[in-house]
Scaffold this active site. Structure first.
Site, short mmCIF file in Angstrom:
data_model
loop_
_atom_site.label_atom_id
_atom_site.label_comp_id
_atom_site.label_asym_id
_atom_site.label_seq_id
_atom_site.Cartn_x
_atom_site.Cartn_y
_atom_site.Cartn_z
N LYS A 22 0.84 -1.21 0.00
CA LYS A 22 0.00 0.00 0.00
C LYS A 22 0.87 1.25 0.00
O LYS A 22 0.65 2.18 -0.78
CB LYS A 22 -0.90 0.01 1.24
N ASN A 23 1.89 1.28 0.88
CA ASN A 23 2.66 2.52 1.05
C ASN A 23 3.59 2.80 -0.11
O ASN A 23 4.02 3.93 -0.31
CB ASN A 23 3.40 2.50 2.38
N ARG A 93 -3.60 10.83 4.38
CA ARG A 93 -2.49 11.79 4.44
C ARG A 93 -1.61 11.68 3.20
O ARG A 93 -1.05 12.65 2.71
CB ARG A 93 -1.59 11.51 5.65
N CYS A 117 -3.01 12.38 13.52
CA CYS A 117 -3.88 11.21 13.48
C CYS A 117 -3.70 10.47 14.81
O CYS A 117 -2.99 10.93 15.69
CB CYS A 117 -3.56 10.32 12.28
N ARG A 122 2.36 14.07 13.60
CA ARG A 122 2.85 13.84 12.23
C ARG A 122 2.99 15.14 11.42
O ARG A 122 2.34 15.35 10.41
CB ARG A 122 1.95 12.84 11.52
N PRO A 123 3.86 16.03 11.89
CA PRO A 123 4.10 17.28 11.12
C PRO A 123 4.73 16.97 9.76
O PRO A 123 5.20 15.85 9.53
CB PRO A 123 5.07 18.04 12.00
N ILE A 124 4.74 17.97 8.87
CA ILE A 124 5.42 17.74 7.57
C ILE A 124 6.47 18.81 7.31
O ILE A 124 6.77 19.16 6.16
CB ILE A 124 4.39 17.68 6.41
N ASP A 125 7.07 19.29 8.39
CA ASP A 125 8.10 20.35 8.26
C ASP A 125 9.27 19.94 7.37
O ASP A 125 9.83 20.75 6.64
CB ASP A 125 8.60 20.75 9.65
N GLN A 126 9.63 18.67 7.40
CA GLN A 126 10.78 18.23 6.58
C GLN A 126 10.43 18.21 5.09
O GLN A 126 11.28 18.46 4.24
CB GLN A 126 11.25 16.84 7.04
N ASP A 305 5.18 -0.09 11.97
CA ASP A 305 3.85 -0.55 11.56
C ASP A 305 3.54 -1.96 12.06
O ASP A 305 2.39 -2.37 12.08
CB ASP A 305 3.71 -0.51 10.03
N ARG A 397 -8.70 0.01 5.08
CA ARG A 397 -7.90 1.03 4.37
C ARG A 397 -6.62 0.41 3.82
O ARG A 397 -6.09 0.85 2.82
CB ARG A 397 -7.50 2.15 5.33
C1 EPZ Z 1 4.86 6.42 6.44
O1 EPZ Z 1 4.26 7.50 7.13
C2 EPZ Z 1 3.82 5.34 6.38
N1 EPZ Z 1 2.66 5.82 5.64
C3 EPZ Z 1 3.40 4.92 7.79
O2 EPZ Z 1 2.52 3.83 7.66
C4 EPZ Z 1 4.65 4.46 8.55
O3 EPZ Z 1 4.28 4.17 9.88
C5 EPZ Z 1 5.72 5.56 8.52
O4 EPZ Z 1 6.00 5.92 7.15
C6 EPZ Z 1 7.02 5.11 9.17
O5 EPZ Z 1 7.51 3.98 8.49
C7 EPZ Z 1 2.73 5.83 4.29
O6 EPZ Z 1 3.74 5.47 3.70
C8 EPZ Z 1 1.49 6.28 3.57
P1 EPZ Z 1 7.42 9.45 8.57
P2 EPZ Z 1 5.01 8.93 7.16
O7 EPZ Z 1 7.40 10.74 7.85
O8 EPZ Z 1 5.74 9.13 5.90
C9 EPZ Z 1 8.10 12.62 12.04
C10 EPZ Z 1 0.59 2.57 7.94
O9 EPZ Z 1 0.16 1.98 8.93
N2 EPZ Z 1 8.10 13.63 10.96
O10 EPZ Z 1 8.52 8.47 8.29
O11 EPZ Z 1 4.03 9.95 7.58
C11 EPZ Z 1 6.73 11.96 12.21
O12 EPZ Z 1 5.93 12.71 13.07
C12 EPZ Z 1 1.16 3.96 8.09
O13 EPZ Z 1 0.64 2.08 6.77
C13 EPZ Z 1 8.41 14.95 11.29
O14 EPZ Z 1 8.65 15.30 12.45
O15 EPZ Z 1 6.05 8.69 8.34
C14 EPZ Z 1 7.09 10.62 12.81
O16 EPZ Z 1 7.26 10.77 14.20
C15 EPZ Z 1 1.03 4.48 9.51
N3 EPZ Z 1 8.43 15.88 10.29
C16 EPZ Z 1 8.43 10.29 12.17
O17 EPZ Z 1 8.94 11.52 11.66
C17 EPZ Z 1 8.17 15.54 8.99
O18 EPZ Z 1 8.22 16.44 8.12
C18 EPZ Z 1 8.34 9.30 11.02
O19 EPZ Z 1 7.34 9.76 10.14
C19 EPZ Z 1 7.86 14.20 8.69
C20 EPZ Z 1 7.83 13.26 9.68
#
Ligand code: EPZ
Length: 430
Positions: A22-23, A93, A117, A122-126, A305, A397
């Site tokens: 899915k991801n 998202r 969520c 889950r910010p997107i600052d990066q 996950d 989902r």
């Molecule tokens: C992806 O989410 C997956 N979703 C998630 O799967 C998975 O848990 C996660 O990666 C980690 O492997 C999809 O691929 C659609 P991250 P993502 O950015 O990209 C912090 C599922 O069950 N962060 O790697 O959102 C964030 O808050 C879902 O299939 C920032 O601080 O995860 C988290 O603590 C759930 N700033 C950590 O990094 C940012 O700009 C990792 O998040 C981005 C992230």
């Protein structure tokens, strides 16, 4: 509201075919709009998140067709609208991958800002840091991210934290930028590699995906492609832990064992027998599993996950186990539901201490998110009792035909949507 009702206590036995990841598929479908030629993507899982993203891609004007349940064709030539509505972001998202894709191709995009969520803010600052570094002007206006650039110019970006989404979104934005972009402190998940491979099949020039440093030489245009999504290592891990928790014997088929290394090691550590073949992994558990300690980490560490899945399994393992959630700040809520089934758990911050119990008892519980829902189903399957699971929309989902696949392994599980159906099930199973 649909529910799962499960009569547990039966070991899962047999073989199950794993669907596409899915991801990976979500990011690849978004990347598919970066060419005006047709892309054909197969091994796409038939799950709700995919359906929602395809609606969003159609909404902005691309032509989307589905020759069959697992194949998607996209042609983005007719895209006219560079705005992605909040409705889609609210539902999934990962619609934010359209931000990187639209910005990369059209140098302009407007996507609603995703909220938090159940598992964290889950910010997107990066993501935004990467777009700005490439030269985009990025503003948050009225809950929307508005990004625009006269030119996107390659540069050196060091992420402050490892993020799957940010790594993928910035790859999308950079693959048609001028010059070279170097990304460091990147995510190395299999689906990051899959997206990079897909983009390269469209004519992009991306090297190093899956390592600590990704080098992207921007190209002027991308062309069509036929591509197949990798198998879902999280779905595979879900069934592997279900085998462990139910003292079963399950072979997950069409997988890439290399993507399951951390999972396989942990299953061996708690006492499961593992038989790895080229495309299959067999998990056998004779019961009397023992405790372990685990910290979830970015790949190649143990995947966050699967944290709920190992949590449920450890609640039935002899001894005291400790889980440290190293990725999200709030991913233990399912343990409150598990405690209602008799699990012995203490949570302090991002550390959960689990003392194994001999058995769990049935209850009515809620699926608080996708993986929590699947984990509670596994807990129910391991329980010689009847359990009702609410809010199974979450599970649908990300898991294709979850109840049918479990049934094929001997599970007694039904999807019900009324009290009458629930009573009928209870009468039938006695
Ligand atoms: C992806 O989410 C997956 N979703 C998630 O799967 C998975 O848990 C996660 O990666 C980690 O492997 C999809 O691929 C659609 P991250 P993502 O950015 O990209 C912090 C599922 O069950 N962060 O790697 O959102 C964030 O808050 C879902 O299939 C920032 O601080 O995860 C988290 O603590 C759930 N700033 C950590 O990094 C940012 O700009 C990792 O998040 C981005 C992230």
């Amino acid at each position: 509201m649909e529910q799962y009702v499960i009569k547990g206590g039966h070991p899962l036995v047999g073989e199950v075919d794993i669907s596409g990841a899915k991801n990976a598929a979500l990011a690849i479908l978004a990347a598919g709009i970066m060419t005006d030629e047709t892309v054909t993507i197969d091994n796409v899982p038939d799950v709700n998140d995919i359906h929602v993203l395809l609606e969003a891609i159609s909404e902005i004007g691309a032509r989307v067709s589905r020759p069959d349940r697992h194949t998607v064709k996209i042609n983005a030539r007719s895209i006219s609208n560079l705005r992605v509505d909040y409705d889609y972001i609210k539902k999934i998202r990962a619609s934010y991958y359209l931000l990187g894709a639209l910005l990369g191709k059209y140098k302009k995009a407007e996507v609603a800002l995703p909220g938090g969520c159940n598992i964290g803010s889950r910010p997107i600052d990066q993501h935004l840091k990467g777009f700005r570094a490439l030269g985009a002007k990025v503003d948050i206006i009225g809950g929307k991210i508005v990004a625009e650039a006269k030119r996107l110019v390659g540069c050196h970006i060091y992420f402050d934290g490892i993020s799957v989404g940010a790594t993928i979104n910035v790859i999308l934005a950079a693959c048609m930028a001028e010059g070279q972009t170097v990304l460091e402190n990147v995510a190395k998940e299999p689906h990051v590699v899959d997206v990079a491979n897909f983009l390269n099949s469209m004519g992009a020039n991306i090297k190093g995906a899956g390592t600590d440093r990704i080098r992207i030489n921007g190209v002027r245009a991308l062309h069509g492609s036929n591509y197949s999504v990798i198998p879902d290592q999280i779905e595979a891990g879900t069934f592997m832990f279900a085998a462990a928790a139910t003292k079963g014997d399950v072979t997950v088929r069409n997988v890439i064992p290399k993507h399951l290394e951390a999972t396989i090691l942990k299953l061996k550590e708690i006492g499961c027998e593992i038989d790895e073949q080229d495309l299959d992994v067999r998990v056998v558990s004779k019961g009397n599993l023992t405790n372990t300690h685990i910290k979830t980490m970015p790949h190649p560490g143990f995947p966050t996950d699967l944290q709920p899945l190992i949590g449920v399994t450890l609640s039935l393992c002899k001894g005291v186990s400790v889980i440290t959630e190293g990725v999200f700040e709030n991913r233990f809520k399912y343990l409150d539901e598990l405690a209602r089934m008799g699990a012995n758990i203490r949570v302090e911050g991002n550390i959960a201490t689990i003392e194994g119990v001999r058995e769990l008892s049935g209850a009515r519980v809620s699926a608080l998110d996708l993986r929590a829902g699947a984990a509670l189903c596994v807990a129910a399957l391991a329980t010689d009792d009847i359990t009702v699971i609410d809010d199974i929309e979450f599970v649908k989902r990300g898991y294709e035909r979850f109840d049918e696949k479990l049934k094929s392994l001997g599970a007694i599980i039904e999807k019900v949507s009324s009290e009458r159906e629930l009573q009928k099930f209870k009468l039938k199973v006695g």
